[in-house]
Motif scaffolding. Structure first.
Motif, PDB file in Angstrom:
ATOM      1  N   ARG A   1       1.977  13.982  -2.506  1.00 17.12           N
ATOM      2  CA  ARG A   1       3.232  13.293  -2.205  1.00 17.12           C
ATOM      3  C   ARG A   1       2.920  11.926  -1.627  1.00 17.12           C
ATOM      4  O   ARG A   1       1.895  11.726  -0.985  1.00 17.12           O
ATOM      5  N   LEU A   2       3.857  10.974  -1.845  1.00 18.18           N
ATOM      6  CA  LEU A   2       3.760   9.712  -1.128  1.00 18.18           C
ATOM      7  C   LEU A   2       4.318   9.940   0.258  1.00 18.18           C
ATOM      8  O   LEU A   2       5.378  10.544   0.408  1.00 18.18           O
ATOM      9  N   VAL A   3       3.613   9.487   1.288  1.00 17.19           N
ATOM     10  CA  VAL A   3       4.167   9.658   2.625  1.00 17.19           C
ATOM     11  C   VAL A   3       4.615   8.336   3.224  1.00 17.19           C
ATOM     12  O   VAL A   3       5.486   8.298   4.079  1.00 17.19           O
ATOM     13  N   GLU A   4       4.004   7.226   2.774  1.00 20.45           N
ATOM     14  CA  GLU A   4       4.406   5.938   3.339  1.00 20.45           C
ATOM     15  C   GLU A   4       4.141   4.854   2.313  1.00 20.45           C
ATOM     16  O   GLU A   4       3.152   4.897   1.583  1.00 20.45           O
ATOM     17  N   LEU A   5       5.048   3.889   2.243  1.00 20.13           N
ATOM     18  CA  LEU A   5       4.888   2.782   1.297  1.00 20.13           C
ATOM     19  C   LEU A   5       5.438   1.532   1.957  1.00 20.13           C
ATOM     20  O   LEU A   5       6.603   1.482   2.340  1.00 20.13           O
ATOM     21  N   ALA A   6       4.575   0.520   2.122  1.00 19.21           N
ATOM     22  CA  ALA A   6       5.017  -0.735   2.744  1.00 19.21           C
ATOM     23  C   ALA A   6       4.025  -1.816   2.383  1.00 19.21           C
ATOM     24  O   ALA A   6       3.008  -1.544   1.738  1.00 19.21           O
TER      25      ALA A   6
ATOM     26  N   ILE B   1       0.847  -1.192   0.000  1.00 15.81           N
ATOM     27  CA  ILE B   1       0.000   0.000   0.000  1.00 15.81           C
ATOM     28  C   ILE B   1       0.881   1.240   0.000  1.00 15.81           C
ATOM     29  O   ILE B   1       1.882   1.304   0.725  1.00 15.81           O
ATOM     30  N   ALA B   2       0.516   2.189  -0.837  1.00 16.75           N
ATOM     31  CA  ALA B   2       1.183   3.479  -0.820  1.00 16.75           C
ATOM     32  C   ALA B   2       0.174   4.512  -0.334  1.00 16.75           C
ATOM     33  O   ALA B   2      -0.975   4.505  -0.764  1.00 16.75           O
ATOM     34  N   VAL B   3       0.592   5.370   0.578  1.00 19.09           N
ATOM     35  CA  VAL B   3      -0.308   6.380   1.119  1.00 19.09           C
ATOM     36  C   VAL B   3       0.094   7.735   0.550  1.00 19.09           C
ATOM     37  O   VAL B   3       1.271   8.110   0.586  1.00 19.09           O
ATOM     38  N   MET B   4      -0.874   8.430   0.003  1.00 21.21           N
ATOM     39  CA  MET B   4      -0.589   9.741  -0.598  1.00 21.21           C
ATOM     40  C   MET B   4      -1.235  10.850   0.207  1.00 21.21           C
ATOM     41  O   MET B   4      -2.310  10.679   0.776  1.00 21.21           O
ATOM     42  N   HIS B   5      -0.563  11.994   0.236  1.00 24.01           N
ATOM     43  CA  HIS B   5      -1.154  13.171   0.859  1.00 24.01           C
ATOM     44  C   HIS B   5      -0.587  14.407   0.183  1.00 24.01           C
ATOM     45  O   HIS B   5       0.632  14.497  -0.017  1.00 24.01           O
TER      46      HIS B   5
END
Lengths: 320, 343
Positions: free
Chosen positions: A234-239, A227-231
């Motif tokens: 920008r991407l803020v977290e990817l794991a 999962i990649a989290v966008m805000h």
């Protein structure tokens, strides 16, 4: 995660997408994002409305021309493909998209048969009218629709059925990579499960790779490998999806997860919302980039924040 | 109360278990659509047929068109043939004694007074040069309908294509094309026609050129606005991701979805073009005499309004019918093709 053994199908590097650049109404939809999608996996892309998820999908499939940065598909930079060229034509076959709104994604003036066969016609995949009809019937069956419906018009179908027609249209050209742009957000919950399961089945059968864009976190966790989290573009977290769910490190992800309502009224009452203050984690002028703070776990962080995230990651895993 | 409860309880108990069968849900049956497949056009036509005014208008137009174009092959008389013995004869329908249509005018039987032979009569009378008004009216209506066809042609060929290109390309192309439209539409039509007269002889050519120059502007604007909306529709994006060329997208996705706008706008362009021609001919810079057009007929008749009112009445009725019928049919088509926008 031994990343070297897996083949990168899509590589996004420093992608920037700005609309109306230099004008008063300039919109920086995507601000410098980088990620990879491996062959055969499903990458979930989540984030709030306006965070740039859909724009990312559309830039990857070249509905928009990226402002800067590269998008490589099977090692080929698609931003450099010329419209109308042979390579572009080939690329259009390999990458497909499933759209958000099942009511807007099918041309109301075309029969289902012609909607699905549009790609077949463009890429000359069928030779005769009969072969075309057979192929359409097979595709309709593949997505769980009655082949007799080929001569119907889209308005005669329900939302779920329409979305399946959209999936059949994407599958017609036998793509390798499908971008699903919030394919279930316009459907009701029981139909959502049907459509997601259908997508999973098709992935297993055809060895497809998905970029699954959504804002429904539980559904994303169900279908995604990572999962990649966008805000804010920008991407803020990817794991990996479990990692994001069990050990979210970025404050925005933590806040996003804390917003999921619980079905159990007892736990729901105890749910604590984590407020997110963007000025602390992204707003200041520190130079930040995606940094691996734990194997396979990337965080958008400045150099002086990395140690803190690493510490938090190790602490979280130590508790397992 | 308690009795009723007991009764229903015994009724329940007396039902054997095997009286119930689990319902079989057939998946194919669940997916079946029973209603007949209606295309969008069929649906629109069904709605149009319910609109009486539009249907009547449609048939009025058909009758007028058949009569007017039929006069190419058969006309009661040559519309430009002069015969001064027949000057200013009022309408006479054989020996039918209908007031207004019996050859009497201002209390005089004009046919008898002028010594016209029995058996010679004019259904709509004659003008000062003895020309048959019915033939002139048919010829004039024909001119109006030719103008209608020409206006439609330019609306569809220039207007639609211009609008689609402007909307689809967007950006700088759109800005330039829209400024051109603004320049064109800022010059009044009347000025264009008068300027044309410097180069061309007055007649059908200069009117057609004026329509070709500026008649399609509204259509182009409407089509552009609609195209701007359509090009962000997901089915157009889907066609793009499949690699469809712009021309094919325009033909397969844009034009069919623009069709209602196009049909409706055409229906409103036609009456204004007809009126434009009639107006020009009326003020004397359109169709030159001796040729007939609704405008010249009205302008000739107006001079004799007090003495020969019949000369004005019939062309006026025809132009009113044409205007009303096209507008009502246009309204009906709008309601039929675009149900949301009605009222």
């Amino acid at each position: 995660m031994s990343e070297d053994t897996r083949e990168k199908l899509v590589e996004v590097r420093d992608l920037v997408q700005t609309f109306n650049a230099g004008k008063k109404d300039e919109v920086r939809a995507i601000q410098d994002i980088s990620f990879d999608i491996y062959r055969g996996e499903t990458l979930g892309l989540v984030g709030e409305s306006g965070s740039g998820k859909t724009t990312t999908g559309r830039s990857i499939i070249r509905l928009y021309d990226p402002t800067s940065g590269t998008v490589k598909f099977e090692g080929q930079d698609i931003a450099k493909l010329k419209n109308g060229s042979k390579a572009m034509h080939q690329f259009r076959r390999q990458m497909q998209m499933i759209f958000q709104d099942p009511y807007a994604s099918l041309n109301p003036r075309m029969k289902v048969k012609d909607i699905i066969a549009e790609g077949l016609d463009i890429h000359h995949l069928v030779k005769s009218e009969k072969e075309r009809d057979d192929r359409v019937a097979a595709l309709l069956e593949e997505v769980g629709l009655n082949p007799d419906h080929a001569t119907r018009y889209p308005h005669e179908f329900s939302g779920g059925q329409r979305q399946r027609i959209g999936i059949a249209r994407a599958l017609a050209v036998e793509p390798e990579f499908i971008i699903a742009d919030e394919p279930i957000s316009a459907l009701d919950v029981s139909i959502q499960a049907q459509v997601v399961n259908l997508m999973k089945d098709i992935q297993d059968k055809n060895g497809l790779t998905y970029l699954f864009i959504a804002h429904d976190l539980s559904m994303v966790k169900y279908i995604s490998d990572r999962i990649a989290v966008m805000h804010n573009g920008r991407l803020v977290e990817l794991a990996s999806s479990d990692e994001v769910y069990t050990h979210p490190l970025h404050p925005y992800t933590q806040s996003l997860l804390s917003a999921i309502p619980e079905p159990d009224p007892d736990t729901e009452r105890r749910r604590v919302l984590v407020p997110y203050d963007a000025s602390q984690a992204e707003g200041d002028d520190k130079a930040r980039s995606m940094t691996e703070v734990f194997p396979g776990h990337f965080i958008y962080a400045a150099t002086d924040e990395v140690a803190g995230y690493q510490h938090a990651a190790q602490a979280a895993h130590a508790n397992d | 109360m308690a009795d009723a409860k007991n009764q229903s309880a015994t009724a329940m108990a007396s039902l054997p278990k095997d009286a119930f069968e689990p319902a079989q849900v057939d998946k194919t049956e669940k997916e079946r659509i029973a209603a007949p497949a209606l295309t969008f056009t069929q649906d629109a036509m069904r709605r149009l047929r319910q609109n009486k005014a539009a249907i009547i208008s449609f048939w009025i137009l058909v009758v007028i068109a058949v009569l007017a174009f039929g006069s190419f092959f058969w006309s009661p008389a040559d519309p430009n043939h002069q015969n001064l013995t027949y000057s200013y004869l009022p309408p006479k329908w054989g020996n039918l004694n209908i007031p207004g249509l019996n050859g009497w005018n201002n209390g005089v039987d004009v046919y008898k007074a002028n010594g016209i032979k029995d058996g010679v009569y004019f259904l709509l009378g004659t003008d000062g040069f003895g020309r048959d008004m019915l033939s002139r009216l048919l010829a004039g209506t024909r001119v109006s309908l030719i103008i209608a066809i020409v206006a439609t042609f330019f609306d569809l060929s220039i207007g639609v294509v211009y609008g689609i290109i402007s909307g689809w390309r967007g950006g700088r192309t759109d800005i330039v094309m829209q400024r051109v439209i603004e320049i064109i539409s800022s010059v009044p039509n009347l000025v264009v026609v008068i300027l044309m007269l410097l180069v061309f002889k007055p007649g059908l050519t200069s009117i057609i050129l004026a329509i070709a120059l500026s008649g399609w502007v509204t259509m182009a604007r409407l089509v552009r606005a609609q195209t701007l909306q359509l090009k962000d529709q997901e089915y157009v994006l889907a066609a793009r991701t499949l690699g469809e060329s712009s021309v094919k997208i325009a033909l397969k996705h844009l034009v069919p979805n623009l069709s209602s706008t196009i049909i409706i706008q055409t229906m409103f362009t036609i009456p204004s073009a007809i009126f434009f021609e009639a107006f020009l001919s009326y003020i004397g810079i359109g169709i030159p005499s001796p040729q007939a057009s609704l405008g010249t007929l009205l302008s000739d008749a107006q001079q004799n309004l007090q003495t020969q009112p019949y000369m004005l009445v019939f062309p006026a009725i025809v132009i009113v019918l044409l205007m009303l019928a096209f507008n009502l049919l246009g309204d009906g088509l709008r309601d039929a093709f675009d149900p949301r926008s009605s009222h």
